[in-house]
Design an enzyme around this catalytic site. Structure first.
Site, short mmCIF file in Angstrom:
data_model
loop_
_atom_site.label_atom_id
_atom_site.label_comp_id
_atom_site.label_asym_id
_atom_site.label_seq_id
_atom_site.Cartn_x
_atom_site.Cartn_y
_atom_site.Cartn_z
N LYS A 181 0.85 -1.20 0.00
CA LYS A 181 0.00 0.00 0.00
C LYS A 181 0.88 1.24 0.00
CE LYS A 181 -1.51 2.96 2.62
NZ LYS A 181 -1.51 4.11 1.71
N GLU A 257 9.72 1.48 10.52
CA GLU A 257 10.81 2.41 10.14
C GLU A 257 10.21 3.79 10.21
OE1 GLU A 257 13.86 2.00 9.40
OE2 GLU A 257 14.14 -0.01 8.61
N CYS A 290 14.54 10.35 5.72
CA CYS A 290 14.33 10.05 7.14
C CYS A 290 15.65 10.03 7.92
CB CYS A 290 13.61 8.73 7.28
SG CYS A 290 14.38 7.44 6.32
N GLU A 391 10.97 16.47 13.71
CA GLU A 391 11.35 16.18 12.33
C GLU A 391 10.63 17.17 11.41
OE1 GLU A 391 9.78 12.62 10.42
OE2 GLU A 391 11.81 12.19 9.75
P1 NAD Z 1 2.91 8.94 6.94
O1 NAD Z 1 3.21 8.29 8.23
O2 NAD Z 1 1.93 10.05 6.91
O3 NAD Z 1 2.38 7.87 5.89
C1 NAD Z 1 3.11 6.69 5.61
C2 NAD Z 1 2.15 5.65 5.06
O4 NAD Z 1 1.20 5.29 6.05
C3 NAD Z 1 1.33 6.12 3.85
O5 NAD Z 1 1.20 5.05 2.94
C4 NAD Z 1 -0.01 6.46 4.48
O6 NAD Z 1 -1.08 6.38 3.55
C5 NAD Z 1 -0.13 5.38 5.54
N1 NAD Z 1 -1.03 5.67 6.65
C6 NAD Z 1 -1.48 6.87 7.08
N2 NAD Z 1 -2.31 6.71 8.14
C7 NAD Z 1 -2.37 5.38 8.41
C8 NAD Z 1 -3.01 4.59 9.39
N3 NAD Z 1 -3.79 5.14 10.34
N4 NAD Z 1 -2.83 3.25 9.37
C9 NAD Z 1 -2.04 2.68 8.44
N5 NAD Z 1 -1.40 3.37 7.47
C10 NAD Z 1 -1.55 4.71 7.46
O7 NAD Z 1 4.33 9.38 6.37
P2 NAD Z 1 4.62 10.15 5.01
O8 NAD Z 1 4.18 11.55 5.22
O9 NAD Z 1 4.12 9.40 3.84
O10 NAD Z 1 6.23 10.06 4.96
C11 NAD Z 1 7.03 10.88 5.70
C12 NAD Z 1 7.46 10.21 7.00
O11 NAD Z 1 8.03 8.94 6.73
C13 NAD Z 1 8.54 10.97 7.73
O12 NAD Z 1 8.24 11.01 9.10
C14 NAD Z 1 9.80 10.16 7.50
O13 NAD Z 1 10.78 10.26 8.48
C15 NAD Z 1 9.26 8.79 7.42
N6 NAD Z 1 10.16 7.91 6.68
C16 NAD Z 1 10.92 7.02 7.38
C17 NAD Z 1 11.80 6.20 6.72
C18 NAD Z 1 12.64 5.22 7.50
O14 NAD Z 1 13.16 4.31 6.90
N7 NAD Z 1 12.75 5.34 8.79
C19 NAD Z 1 11.92 6.25 5.34
C20 NAD Z 1 11.14 7.16 4.64
C21 NAD Z 1 10.25 7.98 5.34
#
Ligand code: NAD
Length: 488
Positions: A181, A257, A290, A391
């Site tokens: 997803k 992650e 990240c 962040e």
């Molecule tokens: P997000 O947490 O808003 O969304 C990530 C994913 O989760 C998306 O696919 C989103 O649709 C889904 N999602 C949202 N609400 C959900 C729920 N209630 N239940 C299940 N899934 C849900 O993050 P983002 O804005 O897409 O990405 C940015 C964030 O991701 C930053 O905080 C960044 O640090 C983190 N990130 C971490 C890594 C790592 O490896 N640690 C890598 C890339 C990004």
């Protein structure tokens, strides 16, 4: 420029969402519609879960390692063969500048697939632990590694191919089946994973891809459904916590992650001190990474020198970002209007907290309707300020002075996060400091600590578990012990 429509991939078929519902894919460079994506309904998600369950329970996917390896290699070859399309998607959809398509964005992801494949032979599927006399008789002991089952893989928008590959390839190699997803902002990078899986001949149901305009609906269904054995999630710490809560009822295995606020520590004996400081600019992919070290820690004794170097570096970079067609450009727009507002909000917070804005901070509407903000640097920052603790996920560097090595370690560790970090200085001293930082991936003097064959993951609220490398395959494996009584 437009991208082809993104379709769902469920049970071996590429198809629109039930009822034909779609949503607009908005391009970060222009703020305009660059394509349509299938908008999955709850019924589509349900079908994808059922298909993955069936493929795991009723086919030989989970037990036929040879078949898996052959098909995953074919899949890998197709990903490489489609590199140009992947670069195009990353540019148009994720807002990647061409110069940022290497490393994590595309080449990092493709090489990462190879790194994981290199680790596959190291998995100990069946380990003989020998005979042990226990309770007065001998027992022959064996430890087996078996796939966890059906995986819900939930990914973010910043480096979408990298994270999709980092979950899908090891999960398939382990013998799991997957429902991928992707984030609502990057549906095309998810859809191509489905298209190439079909072309590679993966059996129906082994990989399913569902795109949805609703950020939470599909992810919450995956997290709560008892047919899903494990969630592999990359995204924000806030959503990571929600996933743990939502998964509690079914005691879901969760792999997380999450976010980061890593430190970039320059020691007073770093080779070419001003150049090293300049290298800390948060500009690559507009800082949307990240593990990006976004807190620069510099020794008080050389603080003014560091600030001068940064002033020069930012002035020199002022015209070098935001160019769609310039091959050396590494910084484009932010992903969305929402992200632009969030980053601008942090610039305002930094000013209100009393940090000094050394460079940038302005939203650049003169660059068009895309989501552009200038490379930004705050100096005279204290580590307890919000801009140092939270962040931002944009091109914002905060600069914090420190007294000595102990103080640098203290500041670096004074964070809820623990994902990455970088230390520059004489090797022995820098390595000692790397060992004291509570984070999962540390770079010493610019060494590369994030590649497909190395484990990657966070300490503290940056997550749990490890992705990539042998550990990344083992994340998708259960461990079983068998004891057989030696007779006669
Ligand atoms: P997000 O947490 O808003 O969304 C990530 C994913 O989760 C998306 O696919 C989103 O649709 C889904 N999602 C949202 N609400 C959900 C729920 N209630 N239940 C299940 N899934 C849900 O993050 P983002 O804005 O897409 O990405 C940015 C964030 O991701 C930053 O905080 C960044 O640090 C983190 N990130 C971490 C890594 C790592 O490896 N640690 C890598 C890339 C990004």
């Amino acid at each position: 420029m437009q991208l082809p429509d993104s379709l769902l991939y469920i049970d071996g078929k590429l198809r629109p969402a039930q009822g034909g519902k779609t949503y607009d894919n908005i391009g970060p460079w222009t703020g305009e519609v660059i394509g349509q994506a299938a908008d999955a309904s709850a019924a589509d998600v349900d079908e994808a879960i059922a298909a993955a369950r069936r493929a795991f329970d009723d086919t030989d996917w989970s037990t036929n390692r040879e078949l898996r390896l052959k098909l995953v290699k074919q899949y890998r070859d197709l990903l490489f063969a489609n590199r140009d399309r992947l670069v195009q998607i990353a540019r148009l959809e994720a807002g990647s500048a061409i110069g940022a398509a290497f490393r994590a964005q595309i080449d990092g992801a493709l090489n990462g697939a190879d790194g994981v494949l290199d680790c596959f032979p190291k998995v100990k599927w069946e380990e003989d632990l020998g005979v042990r006399n226990e309770m007065g008789f001998d027992t022959k002991r064996t430890v087996l590694r078996e796939p966890v089952g059906v995986i819900g893989a939930i990914t973010p928008w910043n480096v979408p191919l990298y994270v999709n590959v980092g979950k899908v390839i090891p999960a398939l190699l382990a013998g799991c089946t997957v429902i991928l997803k992707p984030a609502p902002d990057t549906p095309a990078m998810g859809a191509i994973m489905g298209e190439l899986a079909l072309e590679a001949g993966l059996p129906p149901g082994v990989l399913n891809v569902i795109t949805s305009s609703d950020p939470a609906m599909a992810g919450e269904m995956l997290t709560k459904d008892p047919r899903v054995d494990s969630i592999s999630f990359t995204g924000s710490t806030g959503v990571g916590k929600k996933i743990m809560q939502n998964g509690a009822d079914t005691l879901k295995r969760v792999f997380l992650e999450l976010g980061g606020k890593s430190a970039f520590i320059v020691l007073d004996d770093a080779a070419n001190f001003p150049m090293t400081v300049m290298g800390s600019m948060v500009v690559f992919h507009a800082g949307q990474g990240c593990a990006y070290p976004t807190r620069l820690l510099v020794p008080k004794s050389r603080y003014e020198e560091a600030v001068k170097a940064l002033e020069m570096a930012y002035a020199g970079f002022a015209s070098k970002w935001g160019h769609f067609d310039e091959p050396t450009c590494i910084m484009g727009p932010l992903i969305s209007k929402r992200q632009l507002e969030r980053v601008k909000g942090y610039v305002d917070i930094g000013k209100a907290e009393g940090a000094r804005l050394l460079a940038g901070g302005n939203v650049r509407t003169d660059k068009g309707k895309g989501f552009f903000i200038e490379p930004t640097c705050f100096v005279d920052v204290r580590n307890d300020m919000r801009i140092a603790q939270e962040e931002i996920f944009g091109p914002v560097l905060v600069v914090i002075p420190y007294e000595n090595d102990d103080d640098a370690v203290r500041i670096a560790n004074d964070s809820i996060y623990g994902l990455g970090g970088a230390i520059f200085g004489s090797e022995e001293r820098a390595t000692k400091i790397a060992k004291r930082i509570r984070a999962g991936a540390l770079s010493v003097n610019g060494g590369v600590s994030i590649t497909g064959d190395l484990p990657f993951g966070g300490y503290k609220q940056s997550g749990m578990g490890r992705e990539w490398g042998l550990e990344g395959i083992e994340e998708f494996l259960e461990v079983k012990a068998i004891g057989t009584r030696v007779m006669g």
